[in-house]
Structure formats: structure tokens, C-alpha cells
Motif scaffolding. Sequence first.
Motif, PDB file in Angstrom:
ATOM      1  N   ALA A 207       0.829  -1.220   0.000  1.00 26.59           N
ATOM      2  CA  ALA A 207       0.000   0.000   0.000  1.00 26.59           C
ATOM      3  C   ALA A 207       0.861   1.265   0.000  1.00 26.59           C
ATOM      4  N   MET A 208       2.088   1.140  -0.439  1.00 25.69           N
ATOM      5  CA  MET A 208       3.009   2.270  -0.580  1.00 25.69           C
ATOM      6  C   MET A 208       3.410   2.911   0.750  1.00 25.69           C
ATOM      7  N   VAL A 209       3.002   2.327   1.869  1.00 22.50           N
ATOM      8  CA  VAL A 209       3.276   2.971   3.157  1.00 22.50           C
ATOM      9  C   VAL A 209       4.065   2.112   4.139  1.00 22.50           C
ATOM     10  N   THR A 210       4.170   0.823   3.889  1.00 22.72           N
ATOM     11  CA  THR A 210       4.864  -0.042   4.835  1.00 22.72           C
ATOM     12  C   THR A 210       5.507  -1.201   4.095  1.00 22.72           C
TER      13      THR A 210
ATOM     14  N   GLU B 275      -6.836   4.191  -4.217  1.00 22.64           N
ATOM     15  CA  GLU B 275      -7.570   5.457  -4.404  1.00 22.64           C
ATOM     16  C   GLU B 275      -6.660   6.666  -4.329  1.00 22.64           C
ATOM     17  N   THR B 276      -5.686   6.599  -3.443  1.00 23.95           N
ATOM     18  CA  THR B 276      -4.790   7.725  -3.200  1.00 23.95           C
ATOM     19  C   THR B 276      -3.611   7.756  -4.166  1.00 23.95           C
ATOM     20  N   GLY B 277      -3.603   6.862  -5.147  1.00 29.63           N
ATOM     21  CA  GLY B 277      -2.495   6.751  -6.085  1.00 29.63           C
ATOM     22  C   GLY B 277      -1.580   5.621  -5.667  1.00 29.63           C
ATOM     23  N   GLY B 278      -0.814   5.163  -6.615  1.00 30.82           N
ATOM     24  CA  GLY B 278       0.078   4.052  -6.317  1.00 30.82           C
ATOM     25  C   GLY B 278      -0.627   2.716  -6.418  1.00 30.82           C
ATOM     26  N   VAL B 279       0.052   1.688  -5.974  1.00 30.14           N
ATOM     27  CA  VAL B 279      -0.467   0.328  -6.082  1.00 30.14           C
ATOM     28  C   VAL B 279      -0.345  -0.390  -4.739  1.00 30.14           C
ATOM     29  N   LEU B 280      -1.043  -1.507  -4.629  1.00 31.14           N
ATOM     30  CA  LEU B 280      -1.071  -2.258  -3.387  1.00 31.14           C
ATOM     31  C   LEU B 280       0.265  -2.956  -3.088  1.00 31.14           C
ATOM     32  N   VAL B 281       0.916  -3.529  -4.127  1.00 37.45           N
ATOM     33  CA  VAL B 281       2.144  -4.309  -3.929  1.00 37.45           C
ATOM     34  C   VAL B 281       3.252  -3.767  -4.826  1.00 37.45           C
ATOM     35  N   SER B 282       4.408  -3.536  -4.258  1.00 38.48           N
ATOM     36  CA  SER B 282       5.541  -3.022  -5.034  1.00 38.48           C
ATOM     37  C   SER B 282       6.013  -4.043  -6.057  1.00 38.48           C
ATOM     38  N   ASP B 283       6.590  -3.533  -7.134  1.00 42.04           N
ATOM     39  CA  ASP B 283       7.233  -4.405  -8.106  1.00 42.04           C
ATOM     40  C   ASP B 283       8.561  -4.909  -7.544  1.00 42.04           C
TER      41      ASP B 283
END
Length: 184
Positions: free
Chosen positions: A30-33, A162-170
Motif C-alpha cells: 500500500a506504498m506505506v509499509t 484510491e490515493t495513487g500508487g499500487v497495493l504491492v511493489s514491483d
Amino acid sequence: MSTTTITPAHTGTYTIDPAHSRIGFVARHAMVTKVRGSFNRFTGDVQVDAGAPENSKVNLVIEVDSIDTRNADRDGHLRTNDFLDVANHPEITFRSKSADFDGESLELTGDLTVRGVTQEITVPFSFEGTATDPFGNQRIGFEGQHAISRKDYGITWNAALETGGVLVSDKIVLEFEISLVKNA
């Protein structure tokens, strides 16, 4: 007695001790953790040639269904075709092609196969030392990590946020903490 330099005395055939080793990974969620996981079942053999590092070899087999992120639902999803596709690809393998070490560090280049896709990677390792355990076994340890792109292995599932970005990093960082036991 522990030493932090690979010497000719370390030359020989070793087996990875899975009870005292960890093969894991880190992904952004989620781009945060970061979410960390590991594989609980794997086997491997290593041939160390301190005098001629190019003759050193590593063969590693990881059982994909042993994935463990401490969340059963996530682990179940990671086993599906969206990610690792355990039904069709039950193993991740690494076969070394070359090794180079200077006594304290090791660069291991080889073929990593995930989901039937093989890519060459080079993993830098630090030599963590050697010791004789209470049972008389000679042990040596290495730690290393390497970042891969999951897309390079055909793992493209994701969800937009919703806030931009994706759930799982590449980007996935592979982590190796390896204890090797010298074969008699």
C-alpha cells in the motif's frame, strides 16, 4: 574459534542448515509499509573452493508452498496464479554459475527460476564467520540480499489505490541468512 575470513580450511562440500537459516523477502504494501515473509522449507548444497572461487557452486531449492508472511489469507493469495502459482510451479530454484570472493565477501552469480522464468542475478554476501558447534560440526555463515523486479518473473497482479500508487511493489528484496554445515 570463529574467523571472519574464508581460508583454504573452508574448502569442501556443505549443506544448508534450514533450522538455522532464513530465506526471506520484503515487499512494499500500500506504498506505506513493508511486509516481510520467508520460506520455511528449502534445501541446498554448496561447494566451497577457497583456492579457486570460480569452482565454488550453490544449488538451492525452495518449496513455494512453505511461504509464510504471518497472515494465512495473504499466504493463500501468494500461492495462487496471481503470484507464485504453486500448483504449476512448486519450487523456486537458484543454480550458481560463478562465484567470486575476497576472503570476507562473496558475489554469487546464477540463475534464479521463479514461476518457470529464469533470470540471472548476482547476490552480494558477507562472510559472517566460522565455528565448530557443540556436536563437532564445522559451520560457516553468510548473509546477503538482492532486489528483483517481480514483473521480470511474470508476476504482475496488483490493485490500484484510491490515493495513487499500487497495493504491492514491483521491487522485492530477497534476503539470505545462511548457516552451512560441512559434510563429513
